[in-house]
Structure formats: C-alpha cells, structure tokens
Design a protein around this motif. Structure first.
Motif, PDB file in Angstrom:
ATOM      1  N   LEU A 149       0.952  -1.097  -0.054  1.00 30.65           N
ATOM      2  CA  LEU A 149      -0.049   0.042  -0.069  1.00 30.65           C
ATOM      3  C   LEU A 149       0.787   1.079   0.022  1.00 30.65           C
ATOM      4  O   LEU A 149       1.686   1.517   0.906  1.00 30.65           O
ATOM      5  CB  LEU A 149      -1.031  -0.073   1.286  1.00 30.65           C
ATOM      6  N   VAL A 150       0.818   2.066  -0.977  1.00 30.24           N
ATOM      7  CA  VAL A 150       1.675   3.244  -1.145  1.00 30.24           C
ATOM      8  C   VAL A 150       0.590   4.402  -0.636  1.00 30.24           C
ATOM      9  O   VAL A 150      -0.454   4.436  -1.314  1.00 30.24           O
ATOM     10  CB  VAL A 150       1.981   3.370  -2.629  1.00 30.24           C
ATOM     11  N   ILE A 151       1.206   5.212   0.100  1.00 36.57           N
ATOM     12  CA  ILE A 151       0.642   6.475   0.802  1.00 36.57           C
ATOM     13  C   ILE A 151       1.512   7.611   0.277  1.00 36.57           C
ATOM     14  O   ILE A 151       2.703   7.757   0.471  1.00 36.57           O
ATOM     15  CB  ILE A 151       0.456   6.392   2.350  1.00 36.57           C
ATOM     16  N   HIS A 152       0.789   8.208  -0.807  1.00 33.09           N
ATOM     17  CA  HIS A 152       1.651   9.434  -1.244  1.00 33.09           C
ATOM     18  C   HIS A 152       1.393  10.687  -0.517  1.00 33.09           C
ATOM     19  O   HIS A 152       0.151  10.698  -0.159  1.00 33.09           O
ATOM     20  CB  HIS A 152       1.271   9.735  -2.745  1.00 33.09           C
ATOM     21  N   THR A 153       2.352  11.387  -0.564  1.00 36.52           N
ATOM     22  CA  THR A 153       2.064  12.820   0.149  1.00 36.52           C
ATOM     23  C   THR A 153       2.570  14.051  -1.052  1.00 36.52           C
ATOM     24  O   THR A 153       3.650  13.678  -1.779  1.00 36.52           O
ATOM     25  CB  THR A 153       3.167  13.014   1.380  1.00 36.52           C
ATOM     26  N   ASN A 154       1.821  15.112  -1.084  1.00 36.96           N
ATOM     27  CA  ASN A 154       1.987  16.135  -2.105  1.00 36.96           C
ATOM     28  C   ASN A 154       1.388  17.229  -1.793  1.00 36.96           C
ATOM     29  O   ASN A 154       0.730  18.108  -2.119  1.00 36.96           O
ATOM     30  CB  ASN A 154       0.981  15.646  -3.190  1.00 36.96           C
ATOM     31  N   PRO A 155       2.066  17.994  -0.535  1.00 34.81           N
ATOM     32  CA  PRO A 155       1.625  19.279  -0.106  1.00 34.81           C
ATOM     33  C   PRO A 155       1.832  20.407  -1.238  1.00 34.81           C
ATOM     34  O   PRO A 155       1.019  21.265  -1.246  1.00 34.81           O
ATOM     35  CB  PRO A 155       2.621  19.587   1.143  1.00 34.81           C
ATOM     36  N   LEU A 156       2.865  20.478  -1.892  1.00 37.70           N
ATOM     37  CA  LEU A 156       2.936  21.478  -2.851  1.00 37.70           C
ATOM     38  C   LEU A 156       1.731  21.409  -4.085  1.00 37.70           C
ATOM     39  O   LEU A 156       1.104  22.339  -4.298  1.00 37.70           O
ATOM     40  CB  LEU A 156       4.444  21.547  -3.701  1.00 37.70           C
ATOM     41  N   GLN A 157       1.501  20.360  -4.412  1.00 39.75           N
ATOM     42  CA  GLN A 157       0.506  20.128  -5.489  1.00 39.75           C
ATOM     43  C   GLN A 157      -0.832  20.537  -4.845  1.00 39.75           C
ATOM     44  O   GLN A 157      -1.473  21.214  -5.620  1.00 39.75           O
ATOM     45  CB  GLN A 157       0.287  18.724  -5.901  1.00 39.75           C
ATOM     46  N   GLN A 174      -1.943   9.748  11.451  1.00 36.05           N
ATOM     47  CA  GLN A 174      -2.694   8.972  10.604  1.00 36.05           C
ATOM     48  C   GLN A 174      -2.062   7.837   9.999  1.00 36.05           C
ATOM     49  O   GLN A 174      -2.145   6.799  10.009  1.00 36.05           O
ATOM     50  CB  GLN A 174      -3.557   9.933   9.465  1.00 36.05           C
ATOM     51  N   LEU A 175      -0.858   8.318   9.670  1.00 32.22           N
ATOM     52  CA  LEU A 175       0.227   7.299   8.902  1.00 32.22           C
ATOM     53  C   LEU A 175       0.560   6.569   9.763  1.00 32.22           C
ATOM     54  O   LEU A 175       0.577   5.045   9.650  1.00 32.22           O
ATOM     55  CB  LEU A 175       1.569   8.263   8.445  1.00 32.22           C
ATOM     56  N   ARG A 176       0.997   6.681  11.064  1.00 32.41           N
ATOM     57  CA  ARG A 176       1.319   5.720  12.036  1.00 32.41           C
ATOM     58  C   ARG A 176       0.138   4.722  12.200  1.00 32.41           C
ATOM     59  O   ARG A 176       0.322   3.641  12.457  1.00 32.41           O
ATOM     60  CB  ARG A 176       1.363   6.505  13.563  1.00 32.41           C
ATOM     61  N   LEU A 177      -1.252   5.138  12.471  1.00 28.76           N
ATOM     62  CA  LEU A 177      -2.221   4.323  12.438  1.00 28.76           C
ATOM     63  C   LEU A 177      -2.397   3.383  11.498  1.00 28.76           C
ATOM     64  O   LEU A 177      -2.570   2.152  11.767  1.00 28.76           O
ATOM     65  CB  LEU A 177      -3.664   5.016  12.736  1.00 28.76           C
ATOM     66  N   TRP A 178      -2.559   3.710  10.034  1.00 28.81           N
ATOM     67  CA  TRP A 178      -2.550   3.046   9.069  1.00 28.81           C
ATOM     68  C   TRP A 178      -1.559   2.073   8.977  1.00 28.81           C
ATOM     69  O   TRP A 178      -1.663   0.810   8.239  1.00 28.81           O
ATOM     70  CB  TRP A 178      -2.967   3.607   7.947  1.00 28.81           C
ATOM     71  N   VAL A 179      -0.263   2.495   9.320  1.00 27.05           N
ATOM     72  CA  VAL A 179       0.919   1.600   9.050  1.00 27.05           C
ATOM     73  C   VAL A 179       0.698   0.403   9.973  1.00 27.05           C
ATOM     74  O   VAL A 179       1.102  -0.800   9.742  1.00 27.05           O
ATOM     75  CB  VAL A 179       2.113   2.171   9.334  1.00 27.05           C
ATOM     76  N   GLN A 180       0.276   0.609  11.239  1.00 26.29           N
ATOM     77  CA  GLN A 180      -0.183  -0.545  12.135  1.00 26.29           C
ATOM     78  C   GLN A 180      -1.192  -1.135  11.896  1.00 26.29           C
ATOM     79  O   GLN A 180      -1.280  -2.584  11.917  1.00 26.29           O
ATOM     80  CB  GLN A 180      -0.489   0.201  13.444  1.00 26.29           C
ATOM     81  N   TRP A 181      -2.224  -0.563  11.003  1.00 28.59           N
ATOM     82  CA  TRP A 181      -3.345  -1.553  10.542  1.00 28.59           C
ATOM     83  C   TRP A 181      -3.039  -2.444   9.604  1.00 28.59           C
ATOM     84  O   TRP A 181      -3.669  -3.570   9.442  1.00 28.59           O
ATOM     85  CB  TRP A 181      -4.653  -0.419  10.321  1.00 28.59           C
ATOM     86  N   SER A 182      -2.335  -1.848   8.613  1.00 29.66           N
ATOM     87  CA  SER A 182      -1.950  -2.615   7.465  1.00 29.66           C
ATOM     88  C   SER A 182      -1.350  -4.012   7.546  1.00 29.66           C
ATOM     89  O   SER A 182      -0.232  -4.171   8.188  1.00 29.66           O
ATOM     90  CB  SER A 182      -1.117  -1.855   6.494  1.00 29.66           C
TER      91      SER A 182
END
Ligand code: FMN
Length: 350
Positions: A149-157, A174-182
């Motif tokens: 599962l790739v989680i992308h980050t794009n604040p500039l866009q 949120q990242l920490r939670l979903w990494v634990q969940w996955s």
C-alpha cells in the motif's frame, strides 16, 4: 456518476495531459549527474549472464480512477509482467471515497484475473487517510491482491491545485495508525518534491521495521507545482504561483542522502525506493549503488505507453539493458553486488 466524480475523472485526465508536457519537468535536475560510477576496465563479467531480479524496476503510480485509465493500466500491466517490472497504480481516492464502487471493484477483479502474477501496489493520498473506512480499504486491497500500500504525500500540489485540499493536520499520526493497521507492507511516497531531514525526523516514532519503504520521489522530473500551474492556464494566479515555486523541492539525490542519514541514525530497516526524474537505466544503476532496493519511473513510462505496446516494451528493454551495461562496466555480476560494494561511486562537480 456524481458531479464530484466527473470532476475527479476530468482532473486525472488533465494530469496525464499536462504531466506529459515538457514544461512540467523540473528546471533543476535530480543530481544524478553529480554521481560517478567507477568504471572497471578489467570487468570479469559476461554481459549476457547478468540478470535483473524481478521488481527491481517499477512503474510509479499514475492512473487508477478514470475510465481511460483502464486501457493504459492494462497496457502497463502487460509490459510489466513481460519485463518483470512491478507496477504502482495512481491514487485510488475514487475507489475509496467515491459513491459508485461496484464497477471499480469488479474492474480490479477482472484486472487480477488477467494479470495474476503482476506485483502490484495500491495508492492513496496521505491527506485522505482521515476519511478512509477500514472495510473499504481492506476490500480494495483484497480485490486488487495488492503487494503493498503506497501512501503518497503532495503538499505542494495540493497548495497550487485549484480544487486542492491542502489540510495536512494530523497526517503523521494518521500514517502511524494505518501502518499499524495494514497487513501488507506500507510505502510512504512523495510525488516529485522529495524528502528532507526534517520530514524524515518525524518518522522516528514509527517502530524501526514498521514502514516497509520510503519512495523518495524527489525533484528533478515531473514537478507537480508546474503541472497544476499549466492546468490552471497562463495568466491565472495558480500559474503565477507555480512559477514562483518552480524550483521547489528536495532533489532526488539530496533526498537519497537524507534518507541514508535517517536510516543510519534511526537504525531503521525501512527500504529506500528511488523515483523522481529517473530517466535512464544508468540513473537506476546510480540509485541502486546509493542503496535503493527498487527504482521507479513515472512520466517516461506513460509517454511510452501512450505510443503503444511495442514502444513501451522497447523502452523497458532499453532501461534494463542500460542497467545491465552499468553493472557489467562496474564489474558487478548482479544488483546485490552493485548495492553493497564499497567505493563504487563518488560525487563529482559537473
Ligand atoms: C500522469 C501522472 C499521474 C500521477 N499520479 C500519481 C498518483 O495518483 N499518485 C502518486 O503517488 N503519484 C502520482 N504521480 C507521481 C509519480 O508517481 C512520480 O512520483 C512523479 O511523477 C515523479 O516521477 P517522474 O519524474 O518519473 O515522473 C503521477 C505522475 C504522472 C506523470
């Protein structure tokens, strides 16, 4: 289909159109030209015997959520299977937060039937994590049979995009939670602006082996500030802002160095994946020598795919052959050797 979904599909189509325009490429380079790989005039390898392990190269996530994507994704998938590449898909926000779900799920089932052996990465934006339903994501990952599962980050866009949602409060939690969940490996990925020391330091509270990989996707290739500026049209405020930020971002090379510092200081087992302006097999060889586990291409893969199946295969074979030649001429018999041999690269001032 709801109005929002129509807008979303239109936006994804626009992104392909403008991302392929040469003006969307960063004006500052990746930094790969500063890396010199040591030539071995007395190599003892046989070029023909050099093999590149499956999944060393991948197509970086680009398309998922619109109808035209089906044909492009099928073409990319077929070429990836034939050439032993892995494949990331583009943002699946539509699959996860849209209303009409059954057709996309059915599409993934059909896709998987057709390409059962493809190593496939799902994709979602970090700012969407707070809106995700566990059931829906689980169902999607199952239907896709995704390997990561790739989680992308794009604040500039998100800042420059007219319909952007530049609200990133709480994303690290949120990242920490979903990494634990996955249950499958999670990869954190930029989209062309790279990672600095300060971003990576925010990941130090993740347990060392929790995040499978970081795809640095640094500056030097497709620049999403520029894409959104072109999309907004000349003379628009968004276009002017994108000019101001046209050199923004951490170069791919600087991101790799930041990652290597972070990895050493945090004793992390997280892998380095390199994308962002990778344009040749030699760029891939340099990335691997700097410690990458995998190397990804976005825009050039889309360019080749739109020209047709033969062009795509030819382009992939060229990337593989260039990588093999770099191995041969550095005296390395395999990728592992290139990744681990001391003193194989140095920085030069070009
Ligand atoms: C047409 C297009 C669409 C993209 N869409 C996504 C996306 O949905 N999710 C994502 O993580 N990255 C997306 N990207 C970013 C790429 O995966 C990659 O990080 C970036 O383009 C830098 O690589 P490049 O210089 O090889 O193009 C997209 C890139 C292109 C060219």
């Amino acid at each position: 289909m709801t109005i929002d979904m129509m807008q979303y599909e239109g936006r994804k189509r626009d992104h392909i159109k403008w991302a392929l325009d040469h003006r969307s490429q960063a004006s500052l380079g990746t930094g790969f030209d500063r890396i010199h790989l040591s030539h071995d005039a007395l190599t003892e390898q046989n070029l023909k015997d050099i093999k590149i392990p499956s999944g060393t190269l991948y197509v970086s996530g680009m398309t998922a959520g619109h109808e035209a994507a089906r044909e492009i994704n099928d073409r990319l998938a077929l070429a990836c299977v034939e050439n032993h590449w892995a494949m990331g898909v583009g943002s699946q926000r539509r699959d996860l937060v849209g209303e009409e779900m059954s057709s996309t799920y059915e599409n993934w089932l059909r896709f998987r039937d057709q390409f059962p052996k493809l190593e496939l990465f799902a994709n979602i934006g970090i700012s969407q994590l707070k809106n995700l339903s566990e059931e829906r994501l689980e169902k999607l990952l199952f239907e896709m049979n995704a390997q990561a599962l790739v989680i992308h980050t794009n604040p500039l866009q998100e800042s420059i995009q007219i319909e952007g949602t530049p609200d990133f409060r709480g994303v690290v939690d949120q990242l920490r939670l979903w990494v634990q969940w996955s249950k499958i490996p999670v990869v954190l990925k930029e989209t062309g602006s790279g990672f600095s020391d300060q971003s990576l330091a925010k990941l130090s509270h993740l347990k060392p082996n929790q995040l499978h990989a970081i795809d640095v996707s640094g500056r030097g290739g497709t620049h999403w500030g520029r894409v959104e500026g072109l999309r907004a049209g000349e003379g628009s405020v968004a276009h002017n802002i994108s000019d101001t930020f046209s050199q923004w971002g951490e170069s791919t090379l600087d991101s790799v160095f930041a990652f290597n510092r972070w990895k050493t200081s945090s004793a992390s087992t997280t892998q380095l994946w390199v994308s962002g302006g990778v344009r040749t097999g030699l760029d891939a060889a340099k990335s691997l020598a700097l410690g990458a586990a995998r190397v990804g291409y976005a825009k050039p893969a889309m360019d080749a795919a739109l020209q047709g199946e033969d062009s795509l295969n030819q382009w992939m074979q060229q990337m593989i052959q260039e990588l093999k030649i770099a191995l041969f001429c550095t005296g390395c018999g395999n990728v592992n050797d290139l990744q681990n041999r001391e003193g194989l690269w140095k920085i030069v001032n070009n």
